[in-house]
Design an enzyme around this catalytic site. Structure first.
Site, mmCIF file in Angstrom:
data_model
loop_
_atom_site.group_PDB
_atom_site.id
_atom_site.type_symbol
_atom_site.label_atom_id
_atom_site.label_comp_id
_atom_site.label_asym_id
_atom_site.label_seq_id
_atom_site.Cartn_x
_atom_site.Cartn_y
_atom_site.Cartn_z
ATOM 1 N N ASN A 1 5.745 16.554 59.016
ATOM 2 C CA ASN A 1 4.707 16.822 59.999
ATOM 3 C C ASN A 1 3.468 17.411 59.356
ATOM 4 O O ASN A 1 3.010 16.920 58.344
ATOM 5 C CB ASN A 1 5.281 17.689 61.136
ATOM 6 C CG ASN A 1 5.230 16.956 62.461
ATOM 7 O OD1 ASN A 1 4.223 16.341 62.800
ATOM 8 N ND2 ASN A 1 6.317 17.010 63.216
ATOM 9 N N ASP B 1 4.688 21.741 64.573
ATOM 10 C CA ASP B 1 4.368 20.312 64.529
ATOM 11 C C ASP B 1 3.135 20.128 63.638
ATOM 12 O O ASP B 1 3.172 20.488 62.472
ATOM 13 C CB ASP B 1 4.172 19.801 65.963
ATOM 14 C CG ASP B 1 4.306 18.292 66.094
ATOM 15 O OD1 ASP B 1 3.928 17.567 65.162
ATOM 16 O OD2 ASP B 1 4.769 17.821 67.149
ATOM 17 N N ARG C 1 10.039 5.424 60.493
ATOM 18 C CA ARG C 1 8.650 5.200 60.881
ATOM 19 C C ARG C 1 7.744 6.242 60.236
ATOM 20 O O ARG C 1 8.197 7.260 59.700
ATOM 21 C CB ARG C 1 8.482 5.268 62.399
ATOM 22 C CG ARG C 1 8.642 6.661 63.017
ATOM 23 C CD ARG C 1 8.102 6.653 64.440
ATOM 24 N NE ARG C 1 8.333 7.866 65.187
ATOM 25 C CZ ARG C 1 7.557 8.953 65.148
ATOM 26 N NH1 ARG C 1 6.537 9.005 64.318
ATOM 27 N NH2 ARG C 1 7.834 10.004 65.918
ATOM 28 N N GLU D 1 15.867 10.778 63.961
ATOM 29 C CA GLU D 1 15.645 12.115 63.408
ATOM 30 C C GLU D 1 16.822 12.597 62.564
ATOM 31 O O GLU D 1 17.105 13.798 62.483
ATOM 32 C CB GLU D 1 15.297 13.122 64.513
ATOM 33 C CG GLU D 1 14.024 12.748 65.249
ATOM 34 C CD GLU D 1 13.597 13.777 66.280
ATOM 35 O OE1 GLU D 1 14.061 14.936 66.216
ATOM 36 O OE2 GLU D 1 12.792 13.424 67.165
ATOM 37 N N ASN E 1 4.882 9.214 60.271
ATOM 38 C CA ASN E 1 4.508 10.337 61.116
ATOM 39 C C ASN E 1 3.185 10.894 60.601
ATOM 40 O O ASN E 1 2.314 10.128 60.199
ATOM 41 C CB ASN E 1 5.632 11.390 61.152
ATOM 42 C CG ASN E 1 5.657 12.176 62.453
ATOM 43 O OD1 ASN E 1 5.474 11.595 63.529
ATOM 44 N ND2 ASN E 1 5.865 13.469 62.385
#
Length: 281
Positions: free
Chosen positions: A144, A192, A96, A117, A98
């Site tokens: 990220n 993140d 997917r 992951e 991010n």
């Protein structure tokens, strides 16, 4: 300690991607797994929510209006009238979208990751307005935060499990000379989303750290803002003067989420952000 305020009380499963849209004077943010695109007007308090076609990792303003969306199966364009079309469609089972960011030249740098992951299952790709996509980094686990220095000569990047905020030299040819800017110590959470301020300092949200940290351009930690929601996901400057730091949070995976987990928080007058370029497409 800097006091936080609750901009939007919500229960987003995986709140992410705060982005200031100067054209509309609103803060965009997402619930990736909830497939929701939120807007918030800090002047009027008005909020909107719309459903996205798929799990959505990022939404960024376009130069001509509308948004570019980093979605599960690729990157799509949302026109101001609500029309959606794919810019680059590349479904990969089990993967997917991010986080994503717009570079100084108006290209979109879009990250992916595996749902499970799995190590090395993600990528970072550069996309231009004609739909051309080029993989810049492979062997990424959880792509990220991505951002650029005020002069556009450095790019900062997070692959979350590495616990590092990395920095590259950046120019029109791409990126090179990857090296660590900062390493997040054991027990402090995982890096993140990030944003870069007008002083060239890097602010990074700490997943499972309940905090946002500010690092100077030489990697010195000079500020920590503690927050009640442990899964702090991303941060961005917004408001008409770009002085307020907006922070997204998540509830996913928590047995007993904090009441503010999944909400959009804000630190008023936290600093001075950089205007973000729109996507040229």
């Amino acid at each position: 300690m800097t006091a936080y305020e609750v901009a939007v009380a919500a229960e987003a499963t995986l709140g992410e991607g705060p982005t200031w849209d100067p054209a509309t004077g609103t803060l965009l943010w997402l619930d990736i797994l909830g497939m929701r695109l939120h807007t918030y007007d800090p002047v009027t308090g008005r909020r909107t929510v719309r459903t996205t076609p798929q799990h959505v990792g990022a939404a960024k303003p376009r130069a001509g209006g509308g948004l570019v969306l980093n979605l599960r199966d690729g990157v799509g364009l949302l026109d101001p009238d609500g029309t959606f079309r794919w810019l680059h469609h590349e479904p990969v089972p089990g993967r997917r979208a991010n986080d994503a960011a717009v570079a100084p030249d108006g290209s979109l740098w879009a990250g992916t990751m595996r749902y499970d992951e799995a190590a090395g299952g993600g990528t970072l790709s550069r996309l231009t307005g004609d739909g051309t996509a080029r993989t810049v980094l492979d062997d990424v686990t959880v792509s990220n935060g991505t951002g650029w220095s005020p002069d556009g000569r450095l790019m900062y990047y997070v692959d979350t499990p590495t616990r590092r905020v990395d920095v590259f030299d950046y120019d029109s040819e791409g990126i090179r000379d990857r090296r660590p800017l900062a390493v997040i110590e054991e027990g402090a959470g995982y890096p993140d989303g990030l944003t870069v301020d007008a002083d060239g300092c890097v602010w990074v949200a700490l997943w499972d750290g309940g905090a946002v940290r500010r690092y100077t351009p030489d990697g010195t930690l000079d500020r920590v803002i503690s927050l009640p929601a442990p899964r702090t996901t991303a941060c961005a400057f917004g408001g008409p003067a770009l002085t307020d730091l907006y922070i997204t949070t998540a509830r996913t995976g928590l047995d007993a989420p904090h009441p503010l987990s999944g909400s959009l928080l804000v630190i008023p007058n936290a600093g001075k952000g950089l205007p973000q370029p729109p996507f040229e497409g």
